[in-house]
Motif scaffolding. Sequence first.
Motif, PDB file in Angstrom:
ATOM      1  N   ASP A 124      -4.201  -7.560  11.738  1.00  0.00           N
ATOM      2  CA  ASP A 124      -3.245  -6.586  12.261  1.00  0.00           C
ATOM      3  C   ASP A 124      -3.747  -5.135  12.144  1.00  0.00           C
ATOM      4  O   ASP A 124      -3.043  -4.263  11.628  1.00  0.00           O
ATOM      5  CB  ASP A 124      -1.918  -6.778  11.483  1.00  0.00           C
ATOM      6  N   ARG A 125      -4.952  -4.903  12.582  1.00  0.00           N
ATOM      7  CA  ARG A 125      -5.518  -3.540  12.562  1.00  0.00           C
ATOM      8  C   ARG A 125      -6.193  -3.274  13.911  1.00  0.00           C
ATOM      9  O   ARG A 125      -7.320  -2.784  13.956  1.00  0.00           O
ATOM     10  CB  ARG A 125      -6.564  -3.390  11.431  1.00  0.00           C
ATOM     11  N   PHE A 126      -5.461  -3.595  14.986  1.00  0.00           N
ATOM     12  CA  PHE A 126      -6.057  -3.559  16.321  1.00  0.00           C
ATOM     13  C   PHE A 126      -6.521  -2.145  16.711  1.00  0.00           C
ATOM     14  O   PHE A 126      -7.645  -1.957  17.181  1.00  0.00           O
ATOM     15  CB  PHE A 126      -5.043  -4.088  17.339  1.00  0.00           C
ATOM     16  N   HIS A 279     -11.394   8.089   7.222  1.00  0.00           N
ATOM     17  CA  HIS A 279     -10.563   6.972   6.785  1.00  0.00           C
ATOM     18  C   HIS A 279      -9.315   6.961   7.673  1.00  0.00           C
ATOM     19  O   HIS A 279      -8.441   7.814   7.531  1.00  0.00           O
ATOM     20  CB  HIS A 279     -10.181   7.174   5.304  1.00  0.00           C
ATOM     21  N   VAL A 280      -9.279   5.982   8.585  1.00  0.00           N
ATOM     22  CA  VAL A 280      -8.181   5.918   9.556  1.00  0.00           C
ATOM     23  C   VAL A 280      -7.036   5.141   8.924  1.00  0.00           C
ATOM     24  O   VAL A 280      -6.826   3.950   9.216  1.00  0.00           O
ATOM     25  CB  VAL A 280      -8.650   5.201  10.847  1.00  0.00           C
ATOM     26  N   HIS A 281      -6.316   5.773   8.028  1.00  0.00           N
ATOM     27  CA  HIS A 281      -5.322   5.014   7.263  1.00  0.00           C
ATOM     28  C   HIS A 281      -4.143   5.909   6.894  1.00  0.00           C
ATOM     29  O   HIS A 281      -4.278   6.796   6.046  1.00  0.00           O
ATOM     30  CB  HIS A 281      -5.984   4.442   6.000  1.00  0.00           C
ATOM     31  N   ASP A 282      -3.027   5.663   7.543  1.00  0.00           N
ATOM     32  CA  ASP A 282      -1.775   6.322   7.171  1.00  0.00           C
ATOM     33  C   ASP A 282      -1.000   5.329   6.300  1.00  0.00           C
ATOM     34  O   ASP A 282      -0.587   4.273   6.779  1.00  0.00           O
ATOM     35  CB  ASP A 282      -0.996   6.672   8.448  1.00  0.00           C
ATOM     36  N   ARG A 286       0.353   1.719   7.508  1.00  0.00           N
ATOM     37  CA  ARG A 286      -0.401   0.557   7.009  1.00  0.00           C
ATOM     38  C   ARG A 286      -0.162   0.456   5.509  1.00  0.00           C
ATOM     39  O   ARG A 286      -0.933   0.968   4.698  1.00  0.00           O
ATOM     40  CB  ARG A 286      -1.898   0.734   7.286  1.00  0.00           C
ATOM     41  N   ARG A 287       0.941  -0.188   5.155  1.00  0.00           N
ATOM     42  CA  ARG A 287       1.326  -0.261   3.739  1.00  0.00           C
ATOM     43  C   ARG A 287       0.445  -1.248   2.992  1.00  0.00           C
ATOM     44  O   ARG A 287       0.183  -2.342   3.482  1.00  0.00           O
ATOM     45  CB  ARG A 287       2.797  -0.681   3.626  1.00  0.00           C
ATOM     46  N   ARG A 288       0.019  -0.842   1.828  1.00  0.00           N
ATOM     47  CA  ARG A 288      -0.791  -1.740   0.995  1.00  0.00           C
ATOM     48  C   ARG A 288       0.133  -2.745   0.319  1.00  0.00           C
ATOM     49  O   ARG A 288       1.171  -2.363  -0.228  1.00  0.00           O
ATOM     50  CB  ARG A 288      -1.583  -0.926  -0.034  1.00  0.00           C
ATOM     51  N   ASP A 289      -0.261  -3.990   0.335  1.00  0.00           N
ATOM     52  CA  ASP A 289       0.563  -5.068  -0.232  1.00  0.00           C
ATOM     53  C   ASP A 289       0.309  -5.149  -1.741  1.00  0.00           C
ATOM     54  O   ASP A 289      -0.563  -5.869  -2.195  1.00  0.00           O
ATOM     55  CB  ASP A 289       0.189  -6.381   0.482  1.00  0.00           C
ATOM     56  N   MET A 290       1.104  -4.381  -2.481  1.00  0.00           N
ATOM     57  CA  MET A 290       0.880  -4.297  -3.940  1.00  0.00           C
ATOM     58  C   MET A 290       1.848  -5.154  -4.734  1.00  0.00           C
ATOM     59  O   MET A 290       1.929  -5.031  -5.972  1.00  0.00           O
ATOM     60  CB  MET A 290       0.982  -2.852  -4.381  1.00  0.00           C
ATOM     61  N   ILE A 291       2.567  -6.006  -4.045  1.00  0.00           N
ATOM     62  CA  ILE A 291       3.517  -6.893  -4.735  1.00  0.00           C
ATOM     63  C   ILE A 291       2.767  -7.773  -5.727  1.00  0.00           C
ATOM     64  O   ILE A 291       1.627  -8.182  -5.466  1.00  0.00           O
ATOM     65  CB  ILE A 291       4.251  -7.773  -3.686  1.00  0.00           C
ATOM     66  N   LYS A 292       3.405  -8.035  -6.845  1.00  0.00           N
ATOM     67  CA  LYS A 292       2.827  -8.990  -7.810  1.00  0.00           C
ATOM     68  C   LYS A 292       3.871 -10.072  -8.064  1.00  0.00           C
ATOM     69  O   LYS A 292       5.057  -9.768  -8.192  1.00  0.00           O
ATOM     70  CB  LYS A 292       2.494  -8.293  -9.138  1.00  0.00           C
ATOM     71  N   HIS A 378      -9.366   9.956 -10.446  1.00  0.00           N
ATOM     72  CA  HIS A 378     -10.164   9.004  -9.669  1.00  0.00           C
ATOM     73  C   HIS A 378      -9.568   8.601  -8.321  1.00  0.00           C
ATOM     74  O   HIS A 378     -10.069   7.700  -7.664  1.00  0.00           O
ATOM     75  CB  HIS A 378     -10.398   7.741 -10.504  1.00  0.00           C
ATOM     76  N   LEU A 379      -8.477   9.262  -7.944  1.00  0.00           N
ATOM     77  CA  LEU A 379      -7.835   8.861  -6.691  1.00  0.00           C
ATOM     78  C   LEU A 379      -7.383  10.089  -5.917  1.00  0.00           C
ATOM     79  O   LEU A 379      -6.799  11.007  -6.483  1.00  0.00           O
ATOM     80  CB  LEU A 379      -6.621   7.983  -7.025  1.00  0.00           C
ATOM     81  N   THR A 380      -7.678  10.089  -4.617  1.00  0.00           N
ATOM     82  CA  THR A 380      -7.173  11.146  -3.749  1.00  0.00           C
ATOM     83  C   THR A 380      -6.146  10.528  -2.805  1.00  0.00           C
ATOM     84  O   THR A 380      -6.412   9.483  -2.227  1.00  0.00           O
ATOM     85  CB  THR A 380      -8.327  11.743  -2.892  1.00  0.00           C
ATOM     86  N   GLN A 381      -4.979  11.155  -2.686  1.00  0.00           N
ATOM     87  CA  GLN A 381      -4.011  10.672  -1.690  1.00  0.00           C
ATOM     88  C   GLN A 381      -4.483  11.156  -0.332  1.00  0.00           C
ATOM     89  O   GLN A 381      -4.222  12.284   0.052  1.00  0.00           O
ATOM     90  CB  GLN A 381      -2.609  11.217  -2.002  1.00  0.00           C
ATOM     91  N   ASP A 382      -5.218  10.305   0.376  1.00  0.00           N
ATOM     92  CA  ASP A 382      -5.855  10.795   1.620  1.00  0.00           C
ATOM     93  C   ASP A 382      -5.137  10.345   2.871  1.00  0.00           C
ATOM     94  O   ASP A 382      -5.651  10.468   3.957  1.00  0.00           O
ATOM     95  CB  ASP A 382      -7.318  10.329   1.655  1.00  0.00           C
ATOM     96  N   GLY A 383      -3.980   9.819   2.786  1.00  0.00           N
ATOM     97  CA  GLY A 383      -3.311   9.391   4.024  1.00  0.00           C
ATOM     98  C   GLY A 383      -2.121   8.518   3.700  1.00  0.00           C
ATOM     99  O   GLY A 383      -1.847   8.254   2.529  1.00  0.00           O
TER     100      GLY A 383
END
Length: 383
Positions: A124-126, A279-282, A286-292, A378-383
């Motif tokens: 799903d990243r057409f 980095h083409v990522h909003d 495009r939510r990251r699936d961080m569910i545990k 160690h992390l940049t909020q880039d999108g």
Amino acid sequence: MSFRRDDSKLRKCTHHGSSHSKASLPLPTTTSRAPLQVKPHPPWEDCVWLIRMLRVRRPSTILWGLFLCGLFLLYISLPSPSHGSCDCNETGSSYPLTGNLLDDSNRVYPKDPHKLALLIPFRDRFEELLEFAPHIHNFLASQRKNHHIYVINQVDNLRFNRAALLNVGFLESGVDCDYVAMHDVDLLPLNPALVYEFPSDGPYHVAAPHLHPRYHYPTFIGGVLLINRQHFRKVDGLSNKYWGWGLEDDEFYARLKEAHLQVARPGNLTSGTQNTFKHVHDRRVRRRDMIKCHNQQEVTRHRDRDTGLSTLSYRIQARKELTIQGAPVTVLNVVLECDHSVTPWCDCTESIGNTPRDPQQSAKTQDVIVPRLNRKKHLTQDG
Ligand code: UDP
Ligand code: MN
């Protein structure tokens, strides 16, 4: 090595295999060499022109002329043995005809014997793929890298498993490719000084922490990593236990370290975290699936010694060849299989939330693959 200029053959190659068009690639930006101009006129016009030029009248001479023209047309329509497609499964395929083969002195560029399979874990990243495929194809053509793009498209109903898809890509891309790039679809190299050379001595992390737009911790090896087939096999590929976003690359780092494979990175680049990659990522789209769920958090923090390339379970549902703005792409529709008794978190729809920690497991510290991150550092909020 010298090479006779043979425009007729070049014209034939640019036409043969329409789905793998190689005529329209841009030139290397670092050279001033001009592309070979290929006139788009039908080849039999040359014969008509020749007969007219010779002003032949005798029927027997005309017949001879036609016969020779026929032979000529047959010759240029035969597939060229030396300019095959760069599909990595094609054993014996040679360097692709990308842009100009000859320099100003009619010498052929030295051939790079190595072949790169770009493995793109995908679902799903057409829109990203439409931008990525032509970009990376032109980028690598400029470096005259023999490559082929494999989109490893997860089509089952389980959670996304980037690591298992990379294992699939490795097995499906064929032995003719002697190295692979584990490549995110949303990361576009911008600096031409980034090289995708054969990593003979050990893995090469192109999207290094000092260059990646988002991740900057020292052991980070995600985004774009080159590794040769021998080294990938040596560590049994990646773990198959990482369903959902995160940590699969850190577990792979632990594998490389244990196998004493040193990760090399680009040095002396003039660009940095803001301008080496796009980095083409909003993150809202495009939510990251961080569910545990189940004991996922507990298990996936540790090194996996049970699963990998050798335990992978999957099925190829379809294989499609397509071209995106001149970039040949193989799409593999992949159905991953999950052993629910081992990794029940491959599907969290029934139970979200972790099971209580097993104190015995929590106490096990020697196999922890990643320390908790200092997010500011160690992390940049880039999108
Ligand atoms: N990916 C995908 N579909 C998804 C999740 C991930 O195709 O639903 C692939 C895609 O190639 C993406 C890569 O996995 O670039 C890494 O995921 P993501 O961009 O979410 O991770 P990031 O590195 O931005 O945290
Ligand atoms: Mn991303």
